[in-house]
Structure formats: structure tokens, C-alpha cells
Scaffold this motif. Structure first.
Motif, PDB file in Angstrom:
ATOM      1  N   ALA A 186     -22.525   7.676  30.459  1.00 12.11           N
ATOM      2  CA  ALA A 186     -22.905   6.273  30.270  1.00 12.11           C
ATOM      3  C   ALA A 186     -21.853   5.526  29.466  1.00 12.11           C
ATOM      4  O   ALA A 186     -21.569   4.351  29.730  1.00 12.11           O
ATOM      5  CB  ALA A 186     -24.269   6.182  29.589  1.00 12.11           C
ATOM      6  N   LEU A 187     -21.258   6.205  28.489  1.00 18.43           N
ATOM      7  CA  LEU A 187     -20.243   5.569  27.655  1.00 18.43           C
ATOM      8  C   LEU A 187     -18.882   5.479  28.345  1.00 18.43           C
ATOM      9  O   LEU A 187     -18.045   4.657  27.966  1.00 18.43           O
ATOM     10  CB  LEU A 187     -20.098   6.331  26.337  1.00 18.43           C
ATOM     11  N   ASN A 188     -18.651   6.339  29.342  1.00 17.03           N
ATOM     12  CA  ASN A 188     -17.347   6.398  30.016  1.00 17.03           C
ATOM     13  C   ASN A 188     -17.464   6.242  31.523  1.00 17.03           C
ATOM     14  O   ASN A 188     -16.692   6.835  32.269  1.00 17.03           O
ATOM     15  CB  ASN A 188     -16.672   7.741  29.702  1.00 17.03           C
ATOM     16  N   LEU A 189     -18.404   5.447  31.970  1.00 14.55           N
ATOM     17  CA  LEU A 189     -18.663   5.341  33.409  1.00 14.55           C
ATOM     18  C   LEU A 189     -17.454   4.837  34.191  1.00 14.55           C
ATOM     19  O   LEU A 189     -17.267   5.195  35.354  1.00 14.55           O
ATOM     20  CB  LEU A 189     -19.868   4.426  33.643  1.00 14.55           C
TER      21      LEU A 189
ATOM     22  N   LEU B 220     -27.709  18.279  29.654  1.00 18.00           N
ATOM     23  CA  LEU B 220     -27.997  17.027  30.359  1.00 18.00           C
ATOM     24  C   LEU B 220     -27.927  15.832  29.415  1.00 18.00           C
ATOM     25  O   LEU B 220     -27.398  14.779  29.779  1.00 18.00           O
ATOM     26  CB  LEU B 220     -29.384  17.081  30.995  1.00 18.00           C
ATOM     27  N   MET B 221     -28.446  15.992  28.221  1.00 20.71           N
ATOM     28  CA  MET B 221     -28.419  14.887  27.274  1.00 20.71           C
ATOM     29  C   MET B 221     -26.985  14.524  26.873  1.00 20.71           C
ATOM     30  O   MET B 221     -26.632  13.345  26.813  1.00 20.71           O
ATOM     31  CB  MET B 221     -29.258  15.237  26.043  1.00 20.71           C
ATOM     32  N   ALA B 222     -26.162  15.524  26.636  1.00 19.10           N
ATOM     33  CA  ALA B 222     -24.769  15.266  26.248  1.00 19.10           C
ATOM     34  C   ALA B 222     -23.966  14.676  27.408  1.00 19.10           C
ATOM     35  O   ALA B 222     -23.217  13.703  27.228  1.00 19.10           O
ATOM     36  CB  ALA B 222     -24.116  16.557  25.759  1.00 19.10           C
ATOM     37  N   VAL B 223     -24.133  15.251  28.590  1.00 22.35           N
ATOM     38  CA  VAL B 223     -23.367  14.779  29.752  1.00 22.35           C
ATOM     39  C   VAL B 223     -23.754  13.351  30.123  1.00 22.35           C
ATOM     40  O   VAL B 223     -22.891  12.507  30.385  1.00 22.35           O
ATOM     41  CB  VAL B 223     -23.548  15.740  30.952  1.00 22.35           C
ATOM     42  N   THR B 224     -25.057  13.068  30.164  1.00 21.74           N
ATOM     43  CA  THR B 224     -25.480  11.724  30.555  1.00 21.74           C
ATOM     44  C   THR B 224     -25.057  10.676  29.525  1.00 21.74           C
ATOM     45  O   THR B 224     -24.647   9.572  29.898  1.00 21.74           O
ATOM     46  CB  THR B 224     -27.000  11.652  30.780  1.00 21.74           C
TER      47      THR B 224
ATOM     48  N   ALA C 286     -23.577  -0.186  37.614  1.00 25.07           N
ATOM     49  CA  ALA C 286     -24.676  -0.985  38.147  1.00 25.07           C
ATOM     50  C   ALA C 286     -25.968  -0.547  37.472  1.00 25.07           C
ATOM     51  O   ALA C 286     -26.042   0.529  36.867  1.00 25.07           O
ATOM     52  CB  ALA C 286     -24.776  -0.796  39.663  1.00 25.07           C
ATOM     53  N   GLY C 287     -26.970  -1.368  37.609  1.00 30.39           N
ATOM     54  CA  GLY C 287     -28.253  -1.054  37.006  1.00 30.39           C
ATOM     55  C   GLY C 287     -28.836   0.246  37.511  1.00 30.39           C
ATOM     56  O   GLY C 287     -29.403   1.029  36.740  1.00 30.39           O
ATOM     57  N   THR C 288     -28.684   0.507  38.810  1.00 32.56           N
ATOM     58  CA  THR C 288     -29.239   1.747  39.361  1.00 32.56           C
ATOM     59  C   THR C 288     -28.505   2.971  38.820  1.00 32.56           C
ATOM     60  O   THR C 288     -29.120   4.010  38.593  1.00 32.56           O
ATOM     61  CB  THR C 288     -29.174   1.750  40.901  1.00 32.56           C
ATOM     62  N   THR C 289     -27.217   2.845  38.602  1.00 36.73           N
ATOM     63  CA  THR C 289     -26.447   3.958  38.034  1.00 36.73           C
ATOM     64  C   THR C 289     -26.957   4.295  36.646  1.00 36.73           C
ATOM     65  O   THR C 289     -27.205   5.461  36.323  1.00 36.73           O
ATOM     66  CB  THR C 289     -24.953   3.611  37.974  1.00 36.73           C
ATOM     67  N   TYR C 290     -27.132   3.259  35.832  1.00 34.99           N
ATOM     68  CA  TYR C 290     -27.637   3.497  34.486  1.00 34.99           C
ATOM     69  C   TYR C 290     -29.078   4.001  34.505  1.00 34.99           C
ATOM     70  O   TYR C 290     -29.475   4.792  33.652  1.00 34.99           O
ATOM     71  CB  TYR C 290     -27.506   2.237  33.629  1.00 34.99           C
ATOM     72  N   ALA C 291     -29.851   3.580  35.494  1.00 31.88           N
ATOM     73  CA  ALA C 291     -31.234   4.072  35.614  1.00 31.88           C
ATOM     74  C   ALA C 291     -31.248   5.566  35.932  1.00 31.88           C
ATOM     75  O   ALA C 291     -32.036   6.326  35.359  1.00 31.88           O
ATOM     76  CB  ALA C 291     -31.979   3.284  36.690  1.00 31.88           C
ATOM     77  N   VAL C 292     -30.372   5.997  36.835  1.00 28.78           N
ATOM     78  CA  VAL C 292     -30.283   7.422  37.168  1.00 28.78           C
ATOM     79  C   VAL C 292     -29.821   8.221  35.950  1.00 28.78           C
ATOM     80  O   VAL C 292     -30.373   9.286  35.639  1.00 28.78           O
ATOM     81  CB  VAL C 292     -29.342   7.650  38.376  1.00 28.78           C
ATOM     82  N   ILE C 293     -28.819   7.706  35.254  1.00 26.78           N
ATOM     83  CA  ILE C 293     -28.324   8.383  34.052  1.00 26.78           C
ATOM     84  C   ILE C 293     -29.438   8.492  33.012  1.00 26.78           C
ATOM     85  O   ILE C 293     -29.637   9.549  32.407  1.00 26.78           O
ATOM     86  CB  ILE C 293     -27.084   7.648  33.483  1.00 26.78           C
ATOM     87  N   PHE C 294     -30.190   7.411  32.825  1.00 25.95           N
ATOM     88  CA  PHE C 294     -31.279   7.428  31.857  1.00 25.95           C
ATOM     89  C   PHE C 294     -32.371   8.410  32.275  1.00 25.95           C
ATOM     90  O   PHE C 294     -32.909   9.152  31.440  1.00 25.95           O
ATOM     91  CB  PHE C 294     -31.860   6.018  31.680  1.00 25.95           C
ATOM     92  N   LEU C 295     -32.690   8.461  33.552  1.00 28.30           N
ATOM     93  CA  LEU C 295     -33.694   9.399  34.050  1.00 28.30           C
ATOM     94  C   LEU C 295     -33.255  10.844  33.789  1.00 28.30           C
ATOM     95  O   LEU C 295     -34.046  11.672  33.330  1.00 28.30           O
ATOM     96  CB  LEU C 295     -33.953   9.187  35.543  1.00 28.30           C
TER      97      LEU C 295
END
Length: 123
Positions: free
Chosen positions: A23-26, A15-19, A92-101
Motif C-alpha cells: 500500500a505504501l509502495n504501490l 500478509l499484514m507486512a506485505v499488504t 485505484a480504490g479497488t486496489t486499496y480495497a483488495v489490499i485492505f481485505l
């Protein structure tokens, strides 16, 4: 019943590697081919099914995160398999929030594996 530490040891770092890579290649997901989305769904479904088949424990412990992760992957896989032409999340902010979660879930699972402590055979 599988040891939840084994599952967490695989799922957490993954999960850490994929997210991090997502995030870097969204931007690669905006023109995603439905075939790729479908294949991604199949992989998520199989991973989720494997987790729920070997660890479906609903006790209020850290291991509940493993069970919830399995069911979330299974559900996300089904959604992607049955609607591969749906628009993908953009930058979008929500996308990055989900990725961060999801990254935090991965970090939590990883820490459960590397931290010293007694093994819980009843988990």
C-alpha cells in the motif's frame, strides 16, 4: 496434517507486512518487469502449494481461512506465472480495497494464533 495455528502464525503477520508495504509502495508495480512478476508468481505458487498440501481442510471453522488462503495463493501464482506481461493493478480504490481485505485476513489469522483458547486437534 499441520497445526493450522502454525500456518496462521506465519501467514498472518506476513500478509499484514506485505499488504502494508505494498500500500505504501504501490507505484513500484506499474513499471514492473515481467521477470519480477513471474518470480512473484513462482513464490506465491510454492507458498500456496505448501499450504494446500499440508492443510486442505474444508470444515466450516476459522481454519477454513487457512485452506482458502492456500488455494488463493496457488491460483494467483499460476496467473502471474502464465501471464507475467499483464498490466499490474494501479493506484485505484479497488486496489486499496483488495489490499485492505488481505490485511484483514492477515490480522484475523494472527489473532487466531495469539488469542488464548483450547487447541482443536480435529481442525
Amino acid at each position: 496434517m499441520a497445526d493450522p495455528r502454525h500456518i496462521a502464525g506465519l501467514a498472518g503477520p506476513t500478509l499484514m507486512a506485505v499488504t502494508t508495504s505494498e500500500a505504501l509502495n504501490l507505484d513500484i508495480w506499474s513499471p514492473a518487469d515481467p521477470t519480477l512478476v513471474y518470480l512473484n508468481g513462482v513464490l506465491l505458487f510454492v507458498a500456496g502449494l505448501a499450504i494446500t498440501r499440508i492443510h486442505n481442510v474444508w470444515r466450516l471453522r476459522w481454519t477454513l481461512v487457512v485452506t482458502l488462503l492456500g488455494w488463493a495463493a496457488l491460483t494467483a501464482g499460476l496467473v502471474r506465472m502464465f501471464s507475467p506481461r499483464s498490466p499490474q493493478l494501479g493506484e485505484a480504490g479497488t486496489t486499496y480495497a483488495v489490499i485492505f481485505l488481505l490485511f484483514l485476513v492477515g490480522a484475523f489469522l494472527t489473532l487466531q494464533v495469539i488469542r488464548p483458547g483450547p487447541r482443536d486437534p480435529a481442525a
